[in-house]
Design a protein around this motif. Structure first.
Motif, PDB file in Angstrom:
ATOM      1  N   SER A  32       7.275   8.836  -9.686  1.00  0.00           N
ATOM      2  CA  SER A  32       6.545   7.610  -9.347  1.00  0.00           C
ATOM      3  C   SER A  32       7.125   6.427 -10.111  1.00  0.00           C
ATOM      4  O   SER A  32       7.317   5.341  -9.552  1.00  0.00           O
ATOM      5  CB  SER A  32       5.056   7.772  -9.656  1.00  0.00           C
ATOM      6  N   ASP A  46      -0.954   5.416 -12.442  1.00  0.00           N
ATOM      7  CA  ASP A  46      -1.276   5.930 -11.112  1.00  0.00           C
ATOM      8  C   ASP A  46      -1.298   7.449 -11.042  1.00  0.00           C
ATOM      9  O   ASP A  46      -1.775   8.017 -10.059  1.00  0.00           O
ATOM     10  CB  ASP A  46      -0.329   5.366 -10.052  1.00  0.00           C
ATOM     11  N   LYS A 277      -1.809  -6.581  -8.457  1.00  0.00           N
ATOM     12  CA  LYS A 277      -1.962  -6.325  -7.025  1.00  0.00           C
ATOM     13  C   LYS A 277      -2.306  -7.655  -6.368  1.00  0.00           C
ATOM     14  O   LYS A 277      -3.428  -8.154  -6.477  1.00  0.00           O
ATOM     15  CB  LYS A 277      -3.048  -5.285  -6.781  1.00  0.00           C
ATOM     16  N   GLN A 281      -2.101  -4.904   0.124  1.00  0.00           N
ATOM     17  CA  GLN A 281      -0.982  -3.998   0.378  1.00  0.00           C
ATOM     18  C   GLN A 281       0.208  -4.173  -0.542  1.00  0.00           C
ATOM     19  O   GLN A 281       1.112  -3.336  -0.527  1.00  0.00           O
ATOM     20  CB  GLN A 281      -0.509  -4.152   1.841  1.00  0.00           C
ATOM     21  N   GLU A 327       5.389  -2.461  -5.161  1.00  0.00           N
ATOM     22  CA  GLU A 327       4.737  -1.364  -4.453  1.00  0.00           C
ATOM     23  C   GLU A 327       4.098  -1.908  -3.179  1.00  0.00           C
ATOM     24  O   GLU A 327       3.443  -2.961  -3.201  1.00  0.00           O
ATOM     25  CB  GLU A 327       3.696  -0.688  -5.338  1.00  0.00           C
ATOM     26  N   TYR A 328       4.292  -1.180  -2.092  1.00  0.00           N
ATOM     27  CA  TYR A 328       3.715  -1.556  -0.806  1.00  0.00           C
ATOM     28  C   TYR A 328       2.819  -0.418  -0.340  1.00  0.00           C
ATOM     29  O   TYR A 328       3.295   0.702  -0.104  1.00  0.00           O
ATOM     30  CB  TYR A 328       4.818  -1.817   0.224  1.00  0.00           C
ATOM     31  N   TYR A 329       1.509  -0.693  -0.254  1.00  0.00           N
ATOM     32  CA  TYR A 329       0.536   0.320   0.139  1.00  0.00           C
ATOM     33  C   TYR A 329       0.443   0.309   1.662  1.00  0.00           C
ATOM     34  O   TYR A 329      -0.409  -0.379   2.254  1.00  0.00           O
ATOM     35  CB  TYR A 329      -0.806   0.038  -0.525  1.00  0.00           C
ATOM     36  N   THR A 335       2.510   5.196  -0.033  1.00  0.00           N
ATOM     37  CA  THR A 335       2.904   4.062  -0.869  1.00  0.00           C
ATOM     38  C   THR A 335       4.417   4.046  -0.983  1.00  0.00           C
ATOM     39  O   THR A 335       5.043   5.077  -1.261  1.00  0.00           O
ATOM     40  CB  THR A 335       2.286   4.171  -2.273  1.00  0.00           C
ATOM     41  N   ARG A 337       7.923   2.160  -2.756  1.00  0.00           N
ATOM     42  CA  ARG A 337       8.286   1.461  -3.988  1.00  0.00           C
ATOM     43  C   ARG A 337       9.765   1.055  -3.984  1.00  0.00           C
ATOM     44  O   ARG A 337      10.592   1.690  -3.341  1.00  0.00           O
ATOM     45  CB  ARG A 337       8.032   2.358  -5.208  1.00  0.00           C
ATOM     46  N   THR A 366       5.087   7.661  -2.431  1.00  0.00           N
ATOM     47  CA  THR A 366       4.042   8.643  -2.709  1.00  0.00           C
ATOM     48  C   THR A 366       3.347   8.980  -1.394  1.00  0.00           C
ATOM     49  O   THR A 366       3.011   8.075  -0.611  1.00  0.00           O
ATOM     50  CB  THR A 366       2.997   8.098  -3.697  1.00  0.00           C
ATOM     51  N   ASN A 376       5.439  12.806  -4.900  1.00  0.00           N
ATOM     52  CA  ASN A 376       6.285  11.630  -5.136  1.00  0.00           C
ATOM     53  C   ASN A 376       7.743  12.014  -4.965  1.00  0.00           C
ATOM     54  O   ASN A 376       8.167  13.076  -5.435  1.00  0.00           O
ATOM     55  CB  ASN A 376       6.088  11.089  -6.552  1.00  0.00           C
TER      56      ASN A 376
END
Length: 420
Positions: A32, A46, A277, A281, A327-329, A335, A337, A366, A376
């Motif tokens: 991660s 996380d 954050k 997202q 990071e993009y959710y 997720t 990265r 992830t 991950n």
């Protein structure tokens, strides 16, 4: 090499190429973290791998979690030798001074467990490494009096406690038992039989256990903004083992192994991190890491009477590491990265540790398979700066030779997380 059979070493002992971090620092604590170039590691928390960077992050866990990590390091480190008559000018006669693929590939394992006790206290156990290096030159390499084989490995067993002071502040503390081992082998061509196997000059190996401590703190502005700080104290690496070869003090040839010791100080590590954050997202993270490499000093071994049997001069300087990650959710389950980091050079380059400044380009992801199980994956390309240096190559009465080192590495990491 004589190594004590310590149970946790089976899980965490490693020999890592020097190409992947400044000096011989190991950052490969998680997949991660690798995905974001280990940016924000003291603030994010996380998964359980956060134990490797900041014990205060355990306060953010409401369920027990186990994380198991494996990272494969595939380096490509090459040494180019130069003509003795015209230093800096490469010629066909200098090919014998060159060496290729001097850093072997390695697998870096790690394991972490976090157990919340109540709303304020949590306990965690980490097994990983902060330091390791390895270079191995061919048996017939002409400069093996300065190169040969150099391996330094450490494995850390690190229990921790965290305490949540209030909704914003948490602190953590840990102690470490650090298993260390080192191996140095040097040889030289037989002057009477150039085609015969090299003559042993030095063969030193040893191991030992030393202790250290670490602390950390976390400030949570809210769920979307966090700041973290962590500190790992320096520790004395005291190794006991055997020596054979040419005695540096008496000049005698030691054919039977004699008892020897080698002491060095593993450096302290300070890290400051932030996590933000910005939307539902998208998040950014960053870190500054400072390592007191000047504590390490030269590689020196002594016999049982305290006389110097081996010396390898090194010139380490304190170094900085800067990293930024994103990071993009994408969904609740996925997720993505990416990250970038810059490592300052920590030591003057030598044949045994050809250090240089490095740039990291990383990506990862992830995937949450269930509420309790996640995976991950990450990959990184580490580009080392080309460095020209001189190294003293005995037995030429202190004469230096000129070399250029260049090294890159690919890193691939996989991680499993399970919450109870």
């Amino acid at each position: 090499m004589r190594i004590n059979n310590v149970a946790f070493v089976v899980l965490t002992l490693l020999t890592v190429s020097q190409v992947n971090a400044a000096g011989f620092q190991v950052n490969e604590h998680s997949a991660s973290g690798l995905g974001r170039a280990f940016a924000g590691e003291a603030a994010i928390g996380d998964d359980a791998t956060s134990l490797a960077r900041n014990p205060a992050l355990m306060a953010t866990f409401d369920r027990a979690q186990l994380s198991v990590v494996g990272t494969y390091v595939a380096p490509d480190v090459n040494i180019t030798g130069y003509d003795d008559v015209a230093p800096g000018v490469y010629s066909t006669t200098a090919a014998k001074n060159s060496a290729h693929n001097v850093a072997p590939a390695a697998v870096v394992p790690a394991m972490y467990y976090i157990q919340p006790i109540n709303n304020q206290w949590a306990f965690g156990l980490a097994m990983y490494s902060n330091f390791g290096t390895g270079t191995e030159y061919a048996d017939d390499y002409i400069n093996n009096t300065a190169a040969g084989t150099t391996n330094i490995a450490t494995a850390t067993f690190n229990p921790n406690l965290s305490y949540r002071i209030n909704e914003q502040f948490s602190i953590g503390v840990g102690v470490s038992a650090i298993y260390s081992s080192a191996e140095l082998k040097r040889s030289m061509p037989d002057p009477n039989s150039p085609n015969a196997p090299h003559i042993n000059v030095t063969d030193m190996d040893g191991d030992g256990i030393n202790f250290s401590w670490n602390v950390g703190a976390l400030y949570e502005v809210n769920d979307n903004h966090r700041f973290g700080i962590s500190y790992k104290h320096s520790s004395k690496m005291e190794l006991e083992g055997t020596f054979s070869g040419k005695h540096a003090t008496t000049g005698a040839s030691v054919t039977d192994n004699i008892d020897g010791t080698m002491d060095n100080t593993l450096p302290a590590i300070l890290e400051l991190s932030g996590y933000h954050k910005l939307t539902n997202q998208f998040a950014i993270s960053y870190s500054w890491q400072y390592t007191t490499w000047s504590d390490f000093d030269d590689i020196v071994a002594h016999d049982s009477e305290g006389r110097e049997v081996l010396r390898k001069n090194e010139n380490f300087n304190n170094s900085n590491r800067y990293s930024v990650g994103t990071e993009y959710y994408a969904t609740e389950s996925l997720t993505l990265r990416a990250g970038y980091a810059y490592d300052e050079q920590a030591a003057d380059s030598t044949l045994s540790i050809p250090d240089s400044a490095r740039q990291w380009y990383t990506a990862g992801m992830t995937y949450k398979a269930t509420k309790s199980l996640s995976f991950n994956l990450a990959a990184a390309f580490v580009a080392g700066k080309e460095v020209t240096f001189t190294d003293e190559v005995p037995p030429e009465s202190g004469k230096d030779k000129t070399f250029t080192s260049e090294g890159d590495a690919w890193l691939y990491s996989a991680q499993l997380n399970y919450s109870f």
